[in-house]
Design an enzyme around this catalytic site. Structure first.
Site, PDB file in Angstrom:
ATOM      1  N   SER A 175       8.309  -8.076  -8.672  1.00  0.00           N
ATOM      2  CA  SER A 175       7.310  -7.638  -9.439  1.00  0.00           C
ATOM      3  C   SER A 175       7.968  -7.861 -11.117  1.00  0.00           C
ATOM      4  O   SER A 175       7.047  -8.367 -11.797  1.00  0.00           O
ATOM      5  CB  SER A 175       7.329  -5.950  -9.312  1.00  0.00           C
ATOM      6  OG  SER A 175       8.170  -4.924 -10.132  1.00  0.00           O
ATOM      7  N   HIS A 203       2.642  -7.477  -4.282  1.00  0.00           N
ATOM      8  CA  HIS A 203       2.859  -8.595  -5.705  1.00  0.00           C
ATOM      9  C   HIS A 203       2.152  -9.868  -4.517  1.00  0.00           C
ATOM     10  O   HIS A 203       1.419 -10.587  -4.871  1.00  0.00           O
ATOM     11  CB  HIS A 203       3.340  -8.676  -6.663  1.00  0.00           C
ATOM     12  CG  HIS A 203       3.431  -7.877  -7.175  1.00  0.00           C
ATOM     13  ND1 HIS A 203       2.561  -7.760  -8.470  1.00  0.00           N
ATOM     14  CD2 HIS A 203       4.532  -6.748  -7.773  1.00  0.00           C
ATOM     15  CE1 HIS A 203       3.243  -6.773  -9.324  1.00  0.00           C
ATOM     16  NE2 HIS A 203       4.131  -5.706  -8.860  1.00  0.00           N
ATOM     17  N   LYS A 234      -3.646  -3.990  -6.263  1.00  0.00           N
ATOM     18  CA  LYS A 234      -2.518  -5.205  -7.085  1.00  0.00           C
ATOM     19  C   LYS A 234      -3.653  -6.477  -6.915  1.00  0.00           C
ATOM     20  O   LYS A 234      -5.297  -5.740  -6.939  1.00  0.00           O
ATOM     21  CB  LYS A 234      -1.886  -5.569  -6.297  1.00  0.00           C
ATOM     22  CG  LYS A 234       0.005  -4.822  -6.692  1.00  0.00           C
ATOM     23  CD  LYS A 234       0.184  -4.455  -8.209  1.00  0.00           C
ATOM     24  CE  LYS A 234       0.701  -3.429  -7.880  1.00  0.00           C
ATOM     25  NZ  LYS A 234       1.648  -2.843  -8.034  1.00  0.00           N
TER      26      LYS A 234
HETATM   27  C1  LIG Z   1       2.256  -1.564  -8.356  1.00  0.00           C
HETATM   28  C2  LIG Z   1       3.849  -1.542  -7.074  1.00  0.00           C
HETATM   29  C3  LIG Z   1       4.378  -0.235  -5.860  1.00  0.00           C
HETATM   30  C4  LIG Z   1       2.808   0.904  -6.619  1.00  0.00           C
HETATM   31  O1  LIG Z   1       1.973   0.359  -5.415  1.00  0.00           O
HETATM   32  P1  LIG Z   1       1.037   1.416  -6.331  1.00  0.00           P
HETATM   33  O2  LIG Z   1      -0.483   1.634  -5.350  1.00  0.00           O
HETATM   34  O3  LIG Z   1       0.330   0.881  -8.165  1.00  0.00           O
HETATM   35  O4  LIG Z   1       1.172   3.003  -6.681  1.00  0.00           O
HETATM   36  C5  LIG Z   1       4.830  -0.299  -4.981  1.00  0.00           C
HETATM   37  N1  LIG Z   1       5.991  -1.682  -5.452  1.00  0.00           N
HETATM   38  C6  LIG Z   1       5.472  -2.661  -5.965  1.00  0.00           C
HETATM   39  C7  LIG Z   1       6.832  -3.590  -5.585  1.00  0.00           C
HETATM   40  C8  LIG Z   1       4.668  -2.618  -6.450  1.00  0.00           C
HETATM   41  O5  LIG Z   1       5.040  -4.031  -8.011  1.00  0.00           O
END
Ligand SMILES: *Cc1c(COP(=O)(O)O)cnc(C)c1O
Length: 383
Positions: A175, A203, A234
């Site tokens: 990310s 992602h 996302k």
């Molecule tokens: C955003 C993210 C999460 C958490 O997801 P949410 O639905 O926003 O709580 C977990 N792992 C990674 C790699 C992320 O980028």
């Protein structure tokens, strides 16, 4: 040190963060404090978060189930829509089952400690997301951190004897760095050492492998040792996290995973929106094609302009700078030009950067305008 002293310290070191809420958002454009900005910071890779049509399915969900879920899944919080969405996600991920959590954060912090106990070991990439780190901290297993995407280091560490099971955890599309883990090699290491492979596809879902995620991207099969974590928040533009795995594992999580058991279920209207979002992704493959096209266009322009960028082929493009001051200066310049790309600073990352997020909803002219404005910002003295 008191809280206020600590805050002063952060401010002095230009590390103080503050929330900046938007007034509205419509596709690639957001409005903050009355100012229209082209958004290059969102995880809304397919542009679905604000452009999802308000269908009958979503309206019916509100009318049938109300706004809130009013309980955890083990009480009366779930709905038939939850089950349908879990079936859709399992089929997207090629797994036997999927289990929804209220967020991706809850999926990682709830499933990792449930899946591991005292005699087990966890092997975790050093750049894994905070929610994975927190999941490891909550686990009774011993965690070994391996150098970012370094399969040789992972292989060394995984050879330590352990009386219990071994769980390797990695993000697929990272990310903050926008690079992709060598999943084919990691998969082999896990198979050879009879370890479980836990892939955070937050992602990659909706982005890689025609939206199915990283296993499809690498052409790897969904074997029983593979646990896929994903988010709906996302690329799918809605809300929620999930684990896609064997029935044995999801049944086990239903019985042991604290963030699943002790937290309210996702509201049915959110579930309906996620179902609609999956429809959009599957019915409009051009969304992912546009995303891929825009990402390589932006990477190409940035390289041509002499910027130092990380990762490859992905819509997350970190542009690295030497100092926090310079990063902030450029971010501010972009803001004044109507472009939103906030600076990411330590301690979130080691090297300060602008993290550009590309979306299918950006046009070629948005990307040209972004890179031209960045060139301008580098050349002009601090305002
Ligand atoms: C955003 C993210 C999460 C958490 O997801 P949410 O639905 O926003 O709580 C977990 N792992 C990674 C790699 C992320 O980028």
């Amino acid at each position: 040190m008191s809280f206020s002293r600590k805050l002063e310290f952060l401010e002095k070191n230009t590390l103080l963060r503050a929330v900046r809420d938007k007034d509205s958002s419509r596709g690639r454009i957001i409005c903050i404090e009355g100012k229209q900005l082209i958004n290059f910071t969102s995880n809304d890779y397919l542009g679905l978060s604000s452009l999802l049509p308000l269908t009958d399915t979503i309206i019916n969900a509100i009318e049938t189930f109300g706004y809130g879920a009013a309980g955890s899944r083990l009480l009366s919080g779930g709905s038939i829509l939850h089950r349908i969405l879990e079936e859709r996600l399992a089929s997207l991920k090629g797994s036997e089952r999927a289990l929804l959590y209220s967020t991706g954060y809850a999926a990682n912090t709830g499933s990792i400690p449930a899946l591991t106990s005292d005699n087990d070991i966890i092997l975790s990439d050093e750049l894994n997301h905070a929610s994975i780190i927190d999941g490891c901290r909550l686990s009774k297993a011993k965690t070994y951190v391996y150098t970012h995407i370094d399969v040789a280091h992972l292989t060394d560490l995984i050879s330590v004897p352990a009386s219990g099971k071994k769980l390797v955890i990695t993000e697929s599309l990272f990310s903050m760095d926008g690079d992709i883990a060598p999943l084919d090699d990691i998969y082999e290491v896990c198979r050879r050492h009879k370890a479980y492979l836990y892939i955070d596809d937050a992602h990659a879902t909706g982005v890689l492998g025609r939206g199915k995620g990283s296993l499809e991207h690498f052409g790897l099969s969904v074997d029983r040792f593979v646990i896929q974590m994903g988010t709906l928040s996302k690329a799918l533009g809605t809300m929620g996290g999930f684990i896609a795995a064997t029935e044995e594992i999801t049944d086990f999580l239903v019985n042991t995973s604290r963030s699943f058991i002790f937290s309210t279920a996702l509201p049915a209207p959110d579930i309906a929106a996620s179902l609609e979002s999956l429809n959009q992704m599957e019915e409009h493959p051009e969304l992912i094609e546009n995303l891929t096209f825009n990402s390589s266009l932006c990477r190409g322009y940035l390289l041509e302009a002499g910027f130092s960028i990380k990762g490859g082929e992905t819509p997350i493009i970190p542009v690295i700078f030497d100092t926090v001051e310079e990063t902030l200066k450029i971010s501010e310049h972009l803001y004044n030009r109507g472009i939103y790309v906030p600076a990411i600073r330590p301690p979130t990352v080691k090297k300060p950067r602008l993290r550009i997020s590309i979306s299918a909803s950006h046009g070629k002219e948005d990307i040209e305008y972004l890179v031209d404005s960045m060139k301008e910002a580098v050349e002009c003295p601090r305002q």
